[in-house]
Write a protein that holds these residues in place. Structure first.
Motif, PDB file in Angstrom:
ATOM      1  N   LEU A 430       0.834  -1.198   0.000  1.00 19.62           N
ATOM      2  CA  LEU A 430       0.000   0.000   0.000  1.00 19.62           C
ATOM      3  C   LEU A 430       0.871   1.251   0.000  1.00 19.62           C
ATOM      4  O   LEU A 430       1.975   1.257   0.550  1.00 19.62           O
ATOM      5  CB  LEU A 430      -0.910   0.000   1.222  1.00 19.62           C
ATOM      6  CG  LEU A 430      -1.919  -1.152   1.327  1.00 19.62           C
ATOM      7  CD1 LEU A 430      -2.721  -1.023   2.612  1.00 19.62           C
ATOM      8  CD2 LEU A 430      -2.841  -1.191   0.117  1.00 19.62           C
ATOM      9  N   ALA A 431       0.377   2.308  -0.618  1.00 20.63           N
ATOM     10  CA  ALA A 431       1.128   3.563  -0.668  1.00 20.63           C
ATOM     11  C   ALA A 431       1.435   4.069   0.742  1.00 20.63           C
ATOM     12  O   ALA A 431       2.490   4.662   0.983  1.00 20.63           O
ATOM     13  CB  ALA A 431       0.341   4.604  -1.449  1.00 20.63           C
ATOM     14  N   SER A 432       0.553   3.811   1.678  1.00 19.11           N
ATOM     15  CA  SER A 432       0.772   4.239   3.060  1.00 19.11           C
ATOM     16  C   SER A 432       1.897   3.462   3.734  1.00 19.11           C
ATOM     17  O   SER A 432       2.422   3.894   4.764  1.00 19.11           O
ATOM     18  CB  SER A 432      -0.514   4.067   3.870  1.00 19.11           C
ATOM     19  OG  SER A 432      -0.984   2.718   3.798  1.00 19.11           O
ATOM     20  N   ASN A 433       2.300   2.327   3.131  1.00 16.10           N
ATOM     21  CA  ASN A 433       3.400   1.516   3.662  1.00 16.10           C
ATOM     22  C   ASN A 433       4.640   1.587   2.782  1.00 16.10           C
ATOM     23  O   ASN A 433       5.532   0.743   2.886  1.00 16.10           O
ATOM     24  CB  ASN A 433       2.959   0.057   3.810  1.00 16.10           C
ATOM     25  CG  ASN A 433       1.855  -0.122   4.832  1.00 16.10           C
ATOM     26  OD1 ASN A 433       1.759   0.657   5.774  1.00 16.10           O
ATOM     27  ND2 ASN A 433       1.020  -1.133   4.641  1.00 16.10           N
ATOM     28  N   GLY A 434       4.690   2.570   1.896  1.00 14.87           N
ATOM     29  CA  GLY A 434       5.840   2.713   1.011  1.00 14.87           C
ATOM     30  C   GLY A 434       5.725   1.941  -0.279  1.00 14.87           C
ATOM     31  O   GLY A 434       6.707   1.849  -1.028  1.00 14.87           O
ATOM     32  N   GLY A 435       4.549   1.380  -0.563  1.00 14.28           N
ATOM     33  CA  GLY A 435       4.338   0.638  -1.800  1.00 14.28           C
ATOM     34  C   GLY A 435       3.697   1.497  -2.865  1.00 14.28           C
ATOM     35  O   GLY A 435       3.641   2.728  -2.764  1.00 14.28           O
TER      36      GLY A 435
END
Length: 650
Positions: A430-435
Motif C-alpha cells: 500500500l502507498a501508506s506503507n511505502g508501496g
C-alpha cells in the motif's frame, strides 16, 4: 430504482456516466460543493453507450446542455479532448501528483482463454527478435518486409483489439461466449501471423547478409549464426534444427570448440550449443563439422531415482508431479529457497506420476515429469552449464473449467515483492506503507505479472520469470486485502477468476496450455538486472544458416549497437512504420534507474539524423548525436523513443 438513483455505471466514475445527460449535469453541479473540490471550476461526465451495439443521442445532449446553462453554470457538449485541454490550462500547474496502481478487475478476464492470451505474449517475443533482425537487414535491403505491409496492419489491429474489455458470456446481450472466443482467436491469429512470417523471412535474409567465405572447404562443414536480439552481451543455449550425429562445433571468432548436444523438442531434433558472449543486438558465427572432437563434461548430474538434478549453481529436488520440493542455492551458502510448501505446484494432492531424464549433455540436462494430479500435465525442469537459472516448462494437457494456479512458496521472511506492471516496476504494498498500491478504490486480489516478479529480504531475493501468464495472487490477498509481506506467489494458470459468469466458459474447450517459468536468485535486488535475466529466459537466441556469397556484414561476429548505461535497456529496435528508406530506424529505450539517464546509445554506423519521437513515431524534437553516438536523456523510470538515420554503413 428510487428516483434520483442510478446503476453505478450511470453515476460519476462509471463508464456510462452520461447515459442520462440531465442527471449527469446535476451530479456535476453537486460536485462543486463537495469536499476537496472547491478549488476546481470544471467537472465532466463522459460515456453514453454502455454495452449497446449501437447508440446515438446527440440531440439529447444538446437539449440538456441548453436547458441547464444559466448565469451560474455553462454546460458544454464536449468531445473529451477540449475538456482536458481546458482543465490542463486552468488547473494543470496546481494538480497534485499521484503515482499508484488500483490493481486488476476486468483485465483478469483474459485468463479465461489462457492459451490464446499466452500466444499473444509469445508472438510479441518473436516480434522483438524479428524486428531487431530487420533493423540489421534494412540498411542494405530497404524494401525488406514491405510485402507484409497488409499483414502488419492487421497485426497492429489484432494486438490492440485483443484487449477490448467486454469479454462477455452467454447471459449478456452482446455476443455469446463461443462467438467472443472465436473473435479473440482471430485477433491473436492476425498478430501471430505477422510475427511468424517476419521472423522466418528475417532469418533467411540475415543469413544472406553474412558471408560464408572462409568456411572450411569441406562438403561436411557449414556455418550458422547465433543472433542476440537483446541490447547487452549474453551467454545462453542456442538450438538449431539438425539431424546429424558425431559433429564438432567451433566458435569461428576464437576457433575454439564449444559444448553441444542433440536434443529432441516437440518431436524435432536440434543441435543445442552453448553460445558464449553473443554481442548486443548482434551475432556470432559457428561452424559445424561432421567429425568427432572434444568430449565435454555433462552440465548437471541426476540422482538414480531422477528426483534430484544438480549443477555447480543449484541443486533441485522434484516430486513425481513436477513440483519443486527443494531448491538449494549453492552460490549463497547452500541456502534453501523453498519454504513451507512447494514451487511450481498446480495443487497436487499426492505424489503420483513418473519422472524421466529427457535430455542429457554438456549444455543442459532436463527432467520430465508426467502426472494427472490434479490435472494431466507435463513438467520439464532444466539446468544449464554456468547459466544462473532453473528453467520450468509446464504443459497442462486437459481442459479445465475452474480457476487454477501455480503455487511458488519461497523461503523468505516478511519479504517485499516487486513486479512488473504495464510499463513500470512497482512494489506490491500500500502507498501508506511505502508501496505503489492505492489505499482506496483498488482491487488487490490479482497483481499484474508481466516479465517477472521478485521477492526480497534485505540481503537475498528470488526472482520468478514468467513467459505466458498474466496475473498472480500474492499470498492470501483478497479484493479488499493486499497480503504484502507474503513469500508465496500464486500464478494464475487460467480460469474465470473475476466472476463465475464473466469471461470465456470452459477455456472454449482448449486442452493444451504452455506455461514457462524460470527461477533465479540474487543478493541485491536491481530492477534492470532482474529484467535482463527474465528477458534472457524468455527471448532465446535466433539461429540460421549462413548463406551469403559476399554479404554486407563480418563473417564471424558483429554488434549493431551498445548501450552505455547499464540501467537502460533497448526495448524495441525496428524499421520505422513508413519504411527504413524514408524514416530510418526506431529505438525505444527504457531507463530502470532512479535518475535521468544522460548517456548514449552507440551504433556501428554513423548517424546522419536523430530525433526524439513519440511512441507512435511522430518526431518531437531533434536529438543530439555525435558520429555514431546517440545522446540520450531518459527520465528516471521512463521510456523514450528515438528515430535515427545513418550515412555510413559498415
Amino acid at each position: 430504482m428510487p428516483p434520483g438513483r442510478r446503476d453505478k455505471n450511470e453515476s460519476l466514475g462509471g463508464y456510462a456516466e452520461a447515459r442520462d445527460p440531465s442527471f449527469a449535469i446535476n451530479v456535476c453541479k453537486k460536485k462543486f460543493h463537495s469536499a476537496n473540490y472547491n478549488n476546481f471550476n470544471v467537472a465532466g461526465a463522459f460515456g453514453y453507450g454502455w454495452d449497446d451495439l449501437a447508440s446515438y443521442n446527440a440531440d439529447g445532449f444538446i437539449d440538456a446542455a441548453k436547458a441547464s446553462t444559466d448565469a451560474s453554470y455553462k454546460v458544454v457538449v464536449s468531445n473529451e479532448q477540449d475538456f482536458f485541454e481546458d482543465f490542463e490550462s486552468t488547473h494543470g500547474a496546481s494538480l497534485p501528483i499521484s503515482s499508484v496502481t488500483f490493481g486488476n478487475e476486468w483485465d483478469v478476464l483474459c485468463a479465461s482463454l489462457q492459451e490464446t492470451s499466452a500466444k499473444v505474449k509469445r508472438s510479441l517475443i518473436m516480434l522483438r527478435a524479428a524486428e531487431a533482425m530487420s533493423a540489421l537487414i534494412s540498411p542494405y535491403n530497404p524494401l525488406f518486409g514491405s510485402t507484409l505491409d497488409s499483414t502488419r496492419i492487421k497485426a497492429w489491429m489484432g494486438y490492440g483489439l485483443y484487449w477490448e474489455h467486454d469479454w462477455t458470456t452467454d447471459n449478456l446481450k452482446v455476443i455469446s461466449s463461443a462467438q467472443r472466443a472465436a473473435w479473440q482467436r482471430k485477433m491473436e491469429g492476425q498478430a501471430s501471423d505477422y510475427a511468424d512470417r517476419l521472423y522466418d523471412a528475417a532469418i533467411l535474409e540475415l543469413g544472406k547478409q553474412i558471408p560464408k567465405k572462409g568456411a572450411r572447404e569441406r562438403s561436411d562443414s557449414y556455418r550458422i549464426f547465433v543472433f542476440n536480439p537483446l541490447s547487452w552481451k549474453r551467454s545462453d543455449y542456442a538450438d538449431y534444427a539438425y539431424t546429424g550425429r558425431d559433429v564438432i562445433v567451433k566458435d569461428v571468432t576464437s576457433g575454439v570448440q564449444v559444448p553441444h548436444q542433440t536434443i529432441i523438442k516437440n518431436g524435432i531434433s536440434y543441435l543445442r550449443i552453448l553460445a558464449a558472449d553473443i554481442p548486443s543486438v548482434g551475432y556470432k558465427v559457428f561452424e559445424i563439422q561432421s567429425r568427432k572432437g572434444t568430449t565435454f563434461r555433462d552440465a548437471a548430474t541426476v540422482s538414480s531415482d531422477n528426483a534430484v538434478i544438480e549443477n555447480n549453481l543449484y541443486k533441485v529436488t522434484i516430486n513425481k508431479t513436477g513440483a519443486i520440493t527443494s531448491l538449494v542455492d549453492k552460490r549463497n551458502n547452500n541456502r534453501e529457497c523453498i519454504g513451507s510448501g512447494k514451487a511450481n505446484d498446480l495443487g497436487s494432492l499426492s505424489d503420483d506420476g513418473s519422472v524421466t531424464v529427457e535430455n542429457f549433455g554438456p549444455v543442459s540436462v532436463t527432467l520430465k515429469a508426467i502426472s494427472s494430479d490434479p490435472l494431466s500435465h507435463t513438467t520439464r525442469i532444466t539446468l544449464y552449464k554456468d547459466l544462473p537459472r532453473v528453467d520450468i516448462d509446464n504443459q497442462i494437457t486437459q481442459n479445465f473449467t475452474d480457476v487454477r494456479k501455480w503455487k511458488f512458496a519461497f523461503n523468505l521472511n516478511n519479504p517485499e515483492t516487486w513486479h512488473e506492471e504495464v510499463g513500470a516496476i512497482i512494489k506490491a504494498g500500500l502507498a501508506s506503507n511505502g508501496g505503489h498500491y492505492s489505499t482506496a478504490n483498488a482491487s488487490y486480489k490479482y497483481q499484474t505479472l508481466n516479465h517477472f516478479v521478485s521477492v526480497n529480504e534485505a540481503d537475498y531475493g528470488i526472482t520468478l520469470s514468467n513467459r505466458d501468464c498474466y496475473f498472480m495472487q500474492l499470498g492470501n490477498s483478497t479484493p479488499d486485502f493486499l497480503d504484502e509481506t507474503s513469500s508465496t506467489l500464486n500464478v494464475l494458470a487460467g480460469g474465470r477468476a473475476l466472476l463465475p459468469d464473466r469471461g470465456i466458459a470452459n477455456q472454449d474447450g482448449d486442452t493444451l496450455f504452455n506455461q514457462s517459468f524460470a527461477i533465479s536468485t540474487h543478493k541485491t535486488f536491481n530492477e534492470a538486472s532482474e529484467m535482463k535475466l527474465a528477458l534472457e529466459h524468455q527471448t532465446p537466441f535466433v539461429t540460421g544458416a549462413v548463406t551469403g556469397e559476399t554479404g554486407n556484414y563480418p563473417a564471424s561476429v558483429y554488434s549493431f549497437l551498445s548501450v552505455a548505461d547499464p540501467n537502460v535497456l533497448v526495448w524495441a529496435l525496428k524499421p520505422a512504420e513508413e519504411g527504413y528508406a524514408d524514416r530510418g530506424l526506431i529505438i525505444r529505450a527504457w531507463n530502470f534507474g532512479t535518475t535521468f539517464s544522460k548517456s548514449s546509445i552507440v551504433f556501428n554506423n554513423k548517424i546522419s539524423d536523430a530525433y526524439e519521437a513519440s511512441h507512435v513515431e511522430t518526431d518531437l524534437q531533434v536529438s543530439p548525436y555525435s558520429g555514431s553516438e546517440l545522446k540520450t536523456n531518459i527520465p528516471a523510470k521512463g521510456m523514450n523513443t528515438y528515430r535515427t538515420k545513418f550515412s555510413g554503413l559498415k
